[in-house]
Motif scaffolding. Structure first.
Motif, PDB file in Angstrom:
ATOM      1  N   SER A 131     -24.077   3.034  29.832  1.00 38.68           N
ATOM      2  CA  SER A 131     -22.866   2.867  29.163  1.00 38.68           C
ATOM      3  C   SER A 131     -22.522   4.042  28.465  1.00 38.68           C
ATOM      4  N   ALA A 132     -21.439   4.383  28.063  1.00 38.28           N
ATOM      5  CA  ALA A 132     -21.039   5.217  27.168  1.00 38.28           C
ATOM      6  C   ALA A 132     -21.139   4.789  25.973  1.00 38.28           C
ATOM      7  N   PRO A 133     -21.781   5.820  25.232  1.00 40.77           N
ATOM      8  CA  PRO A 133     -22.297   5.527  23.656  1.00 40.77           C
ATOM      9  C   PRO A 133     -20.961   5.114  22.929  1.00 40.77           C
ATOM     10  N   LEU A 134     -21.293   3.740  22.239  1.00 38.52           N
ATOM     11  CA  LEU A 134     -20.199   3.277  21.740  1.00 38.52           C
ATOM     12  C   LEU A 134     -20.272   3.635  20.276  1.00 38.52           C
ATOM     13  N   THR A 135     -19.405   4.183  19.494  1.00 40.06           N
ATOM     14  CA  THR A 135     -19.735   5.009  18.511  1.00 40.06           C
ATOM     15  C   THR A 135     -19.248   3.954  17.162  1.00 40.06           C
ATOM     16  N   LYS A 136     -20.078   4.459  16.146  1.00 41.46           N
ATOM     17  CA  LYS A 136     -19.546   3.978  14.643  1.00 41.46           C
ATOM     18  C   LYS A 136     -18.094   3.936  14.448  1.00 41.46           C
ATOM     19  N   GLU A 137     -17.525   4.981  15.057  1.00 39.58           N
ATOM     20  CA  GLU A 137     -15.970   5.210  14.671  1.00 39.58           C
ATOM     21  C   GLU A 137     -15.191   4.306  15.129  1.00 39.58           C
ATOM     22  N   SER A 138     -15.614   3.980  16.449  1.00 40.67           N
ATOM     23  CA  SER A 138     -14.683   3.385  17.234  1.00 40.67           C
ATOM     24  C   SER A 138     -13.487   2.334  16.773  1.00 40.67           C
ATOM     25  N   GLY A 139     -14.039   1.560  15.636  1.00 40.35           N
ATOM     26  CA  GLY A 139     -13.032   0.693  15.085  1.00 40.35           C
ATOM     27  C   GLY A 139     -12.144   1.288  13.869  1.00 40.35           C
ATOM     28  N   TYR A 140     -12.449   2.267  13.476  1.00 37.74           N
ATOM     29  CA  TYR A 140     -12.134   2.629  12.277  1.00 37.74           C
ATOM     30  C   TYR A 140     -11.055   3.664  12.185  1.00 37.74           C
ATOM     31  N   GLU A 141     -11.438   4.974  12.613  1.00 35.96           N
ATOM     32  CA  GLU A 141     -10.799   6.166  12.098  1.00 35.96           C
ATOM     33  C   GLU A 141      -9.649   6.192  12.715  1.00 35.96           C
ATOM     34  N   VAL A 142      -9.066   5.317  13.579  1.00 35.41           N
ATOM     35  CA  VAL A 142      -7.873   5.354  14.358  1.00 35.41           C
ATOM     36  C   VAL A 142      -6.744   5.911  13.439  1.00 35.41           C
ATOM     37  N   GLY A 143      -6.702   5.492  12.223  1.00 38.52           N
ATOM     38  CA  GLY A 143      -5.725   5.629  11.338  1.00 38.52           C
ATOM     39  C   GLY A 143      -5.509   7.263  11.104  1.00 38.52           C
ATOM     40  N   ASP A 144      -6.324   7.919  11.020  1.00 36.49           N
ATOM     41  CA  ASP A 144      -6.484   9.240  10.464  1.00 36.49           C
ATOM     42  C   ASP A 144      -6.144  10.504  11.152  1.00 36.49           C
ATOM     43  N   LEU A 145      -5.421  10.258  12.244  1.00 38.42           N
ATOM     44  CA  LEU A 145      -4.903  11.392  13.053  1.00 38.42           C
ATOM     45  C   LEU A 145      -4.193  12.603  12.316  1.00 38.42           C
ATOM     46  N   PRO A 146      -4.564  13.827  12.643  1.00 41.57           N
ATOM     47  CA  PRO A 146      -3.817  14.932  11.945  1.00 41.57           C
ATOM     48  C   PRO A 146      -2.224  14.770  12.303  1.00 41.57           C
ATOM     49  N   GLU A 147      -1.533  15.125  11.454  1.00 40.99           N
ATOM     50  CA  GLU A 147      -0.236  15.187  11.985  1.00 40.99           C
ATOM     51  C   GLU A 147       0.268  16.647  12.564  1.00 40.99           C
ATOM     52  N   HIS A 148      -0.304  16.627  13.629  1.00 40.86           N
ATOM     53  CA  HIS A 148      -0.403  18.179  14.147  1.00 40.86           C
ATOM     54  C   HIS A 148       0.956  18.581  14.878  1.00 40.86           C
ATOM     55  N   SER A 149       1.623  17.921  15.531  1.00 42.57           N
ATOM     56  CA  SER A 149       2.568  18.360  16.602  1.00 42.57           C
ATOM     57  C   SER A 149       4.073  18.496  16.016  1.00 42.57           C
TER      58      SER A 149
ATOM     59  N   VAL B  45     -18.198  21.417  28.003  1.00 43.53           N
ATOM     60  CA  VAL B  45     -19.931  21.588  28.517  1.00 43.53           C
ATOM     61  C   VAL B  45     -20.542  20.377  28.322  1.00 43.53           C
ATOM     62  N   THR B  46     -20.747  19.945  27.186  1.00 43.81           N
ATOM     63  CA  THR B  46     -21.466  18.694  26.919  1.00 43.81           C
ATOM     64  C   THR B  46     -20.908  17.601  27.827  1.00 43.81           C
ATOM     65  N   LEU B  47     -19.784  17.295  27.689  1.00 42.27           N
ATOM     66  CA  LEU B  47     -19.305  16.210  28.324  1.00 42.27           C
ATOM     67  C   LEU B  47     -19.485  16.455  30.010  1.00 42.27           C
ATOM     68  N   GLY B  48     -19.276  17.779  30.520  1.00 39.79           N
ATOM     69  CA  GLY B  48     -19.725  17.989  31.890  1.00 39.79           C
ATOM     70  C   GLY B  48     -21.064  17.693  32.287  1.00 39.79           C
ATOM     71  N   ILE B  49     -22.097  18.119  31.407  1.00 42.42           N
ATOM     72  CA  ILE B  49     -23.560  17.909  31.681  1.00 42.42           C
ATOM     73  C   ILE B  49     -23.750  16.361  31.570  1.00 42.42           C
ATOM     74  N   TYR B  50     -23.218  15.668  30.437  1.00 49.54           N
ATOM     75  CA  TYR B  50     -23.368  14.127  30.502  1.00 49.54           C
ATOM     76  C   TYR B  50     -22.672  13.703  31.592  1.00 49.54           C
ATOM     77  N   GLY B  51     -21.587  13.739  32.084  1.00 56.00           N
ATOM     78  CA  GLY B  51     -21.046  13.370  33.353  1.00 56.00           C
ATOM     79  C   GLY B  51     -21.870  13.362  34.589  1.00 56.00           C
TER      80      GLY B  51
END
Lengths: 315, 270
Positions: free
Chosen positions: A3-21, B190-196
């Motif tokens: 499974s793709a690693p599920l990270t600590k952050e997934s539930g949290y950090e959603v709110g702090d995207l930078p105001e890039h564009s 590259v990391t994601l590529g290797i992982y995939g």
């Protein structure tokens, strides 16, 4: 597939995207442009994640015909059936036992390896490579190797036992030993990944912390308990979650080593779903089992975030 | 470091290496043994003969299985890189209504175990006519929340000035994406590529379900076949098969270990 690693952050950090564009590009068509970039992911997730998720829940309320199409609505009867079926209850018990063996043992082993491989010694790179090498071993390859090691007469394990004058063990034929054997194979396979992640976590700890402690004459164990483990807790949290989820998804080892036997003792839940669906063609009851699997993983994730988080120390 | 601590560490390191690496080395040794040596329980082969490897290639169309695995792993790798980087780009560089909600929806897919949805997915693949086809083995894995997440983490570190400068230079948004953002994110890609590649090469359950003839079957399934094919398994040949299957991933892993570790821990913890 892991499974793709599920990270600590997934539930949290959603709110702090930078105001890039905001300034750089005009805002007007942004929404539709964004949708265009997200379209491939969105279509694929809809077809291969969201739709099948709901379809699985839907199917779990039906009896199905030989093409796997729902034929008779039975409400919760599939659930009632699996929870009174001896086979499924055994499978659940085996799964829980398997999770309780492999997760703690695997994480502790990986932590031990990462600790001894984090020291600055000559040739340490060689040991790190060895410790992480199992990450490249596929489920099928690992299982076949261990199948040979567990072989009653030719296997290295029984040969070692007899050299030591001990009685031989029926590694895969004895119900008690079989679950342990499958667990050992799993732990061996998964150490590489856990080791790499924990080693990365160790290397992220600020060296000054140790220097200060060293000057004050703190011993190795004191430093381990007071600095290393607390600072490592986010990494441990992450690796425990990933290991738990992986353990619930185990299939290949069972398929190659034991086919769920002996006496259903290694019939882990994914193997049970697979057999119910693709050997017995009971898509309805198989779907009910799949919903239970989904529920297990959901509960693990929620519990992890609720209770694990409090004990975690963040830098 | 004190001498005693150093010696203790070396002893622990060496012991752990022997225990952990023994199965792999032993498999390699058995792959050189003839039938009699295997039955006698020898630890080392009398000679390093390649007979088992020859037999492995003769007993199964192993070359075509290897080719299938390579094509499928490379395709999934490419698909994941394209699809995930597009999505990650939108999440970082385009501000739009519902961005956070949508990102949360993406992340939530990580909680749906593939195994829990395999029944409808199998039916879908069947209806698309993708059984025994490269499509069935690759397309379902192109979208990857973990990949989107990992790349988003890296894209966020790209300085704003780069974006402004590329606008001044008259680049369109899409040009900014593939001329600026992708090149500076090489490490994560590259990391994601290797992982995939690794995870796809090692996939077991899905290829077992959606292939039932030799056309697109992968090497992992070949291993199962080798081991169940004959009544009295020829373990030397099977182990030769194992070695053939793990060599590509081990090489990739040893080559990209530093990269992988850096990229994965970054994605996991920062």
């Amino acid at each position: 597939m892991n499974s793709a690693p599920l990270t600590k952050e997934s539930g949290y950090e959603v709110g702090d995207l930078p105001e890039h564009s905001e300034k750089a590009f005009p805002l007007r068509k942004d929404f539709w442009q964004a949708m265009l970039y997200l379209l491939p992911s969105f279509v694929l997730f809809s077809v291969f994640v969201f739709y099948p998720m709901f379809r699985t829940i839907y199917l779990s309320f039906f009896l199905t015909d030989y093409d796997g199409m729902p034929s008779v609505f039975v409400g919760l009867e599939n659930y009632a059936y699996i929870f009174t079926s001896d086979e499924f209850l055994k499978s659940l018990r085996a799964t829980i036992l398997f999770v309780l063996i492999t997760v703690p043992a695997g994480v502790i082993l990986a932590l031990f390896l990462a600790l001894i491989a984090n020291e600055k010694l000559k040739g340490i790179g060689f040991f790190r490579t060895i410790f992480s090498s199992n990450m490249g071993m596929s489920v099928a390859a690992s299982s076949v190797i261990w199948l040979f090691l567990f072989h009653p007469s030719l296997g290295a394990l029984n040969q070692m036992l007899s050299t030591l004058g001990l009685s031989q063990v029926e590694w895969l034929l004895d119900p008690t030993w079989a679950i342990i054997s499958v667990s050992v194979t799993t732990i061996w396979m998964n150490t590489g990944f856990a080791f790499l992640i924990i080693l990365g976590g160790l290397q992220n700890i600020d060296e000054h912390l140790y220097e200060n402690a060293g000057i004050q004459g703190a011993g190795y164990w004191y430093q381990l308990r007071r600095i290393t483990l607390p600072m490592l807790s986010p990494t441990m949290f992450f690796i425990v979650t990933v290991s738990l989820i992986n353990a619930f998804q185990t299939f290949g080892q069972v398929d190659i080593l034991t086919q769920g036997g002996p006496a259903e003792s290694t019939n882990l839940i994914v193997y049970s779903i697979y057999r119910e669906a693709f050997v017995n063609y009971q898509f309805g009851t198989a779907s009910a089992q799949a919903v239970i699997l989904f529920g297990c993983i959901l509960i693990v994730t929620i519990l992890q975030f609720k209770f694990g988080e409090k004990k975690v120390h963040y830098q | 470091m004190r001498m005693r601590k150093r010696i203790t560490l070396y002893i622990l390191l060496i012991l752990s290496s022997i225990i952990l690496f023994f199965p792999t080395v032993y498999a390699l040794m058995v792959s050189f043994m003839n039938g009699r040596e295997v039955l006698s329980g020898a630890v080392l082969p009398s000679s390093f003969s390649l007979d088992n490897y020859k037999k492995a290639f003769e007993s199964l169309p192993l070359l075509s299985y290897l080719w299938n695995s390579l094509v499928i792993s490379a395709a999934v790798m490419a698909g994941q890189l394209i699809v995930s980087s597009l999505a990650a780009f939108a999440f970082v560089f385009i501000k739009f209504k519902g961005r956070n909600a949508l990102f949360f929806l993406f992340i939530s897919t990580m909680m749906v175990p593939w195994e829990a949805t395999m029944i409808p997915n199998f039916v879908t693949i069947q209806e698309l006519g993708w059984i025994n086809s490269y499509f069935g083995l690759t397309v379902p894995f192109f979208a990857l929340a973990f990949g989107t997440f990992l790349l988003r983490q890296h894209f966020k570190t790209i300085p704003k000035e780069l974006e402004e400068a590329s606008q001044v230079a008259g680049l369109s948004r899409f040009q900014f994406f593939y001329k600026v953002v992708l090149p500076v994110s090489k490490t994560s890609l590259v990391t994601l590529g290797i992982y995939g590649f690794l995870t796809t090469w090692n996939m077991y359950l899905w290829p077992l379900l959606v292939t039932n003839d030799e056309t697109v079957r992968t090497v992992q399934i070949a291993l199962k076949q080798m081991q169940t094919k004959e009544v009295s398994t020829d373990w030397g040949v099977v182990m030769a098969g194992v070695i053939i299957v793990v060599i590509p991933t081990l090489l990739l892993l040893f080559g990209g270990q530093k990269q992988l570790q850096k990229g994965l821990t970054q994605g996991a913890l920062k």
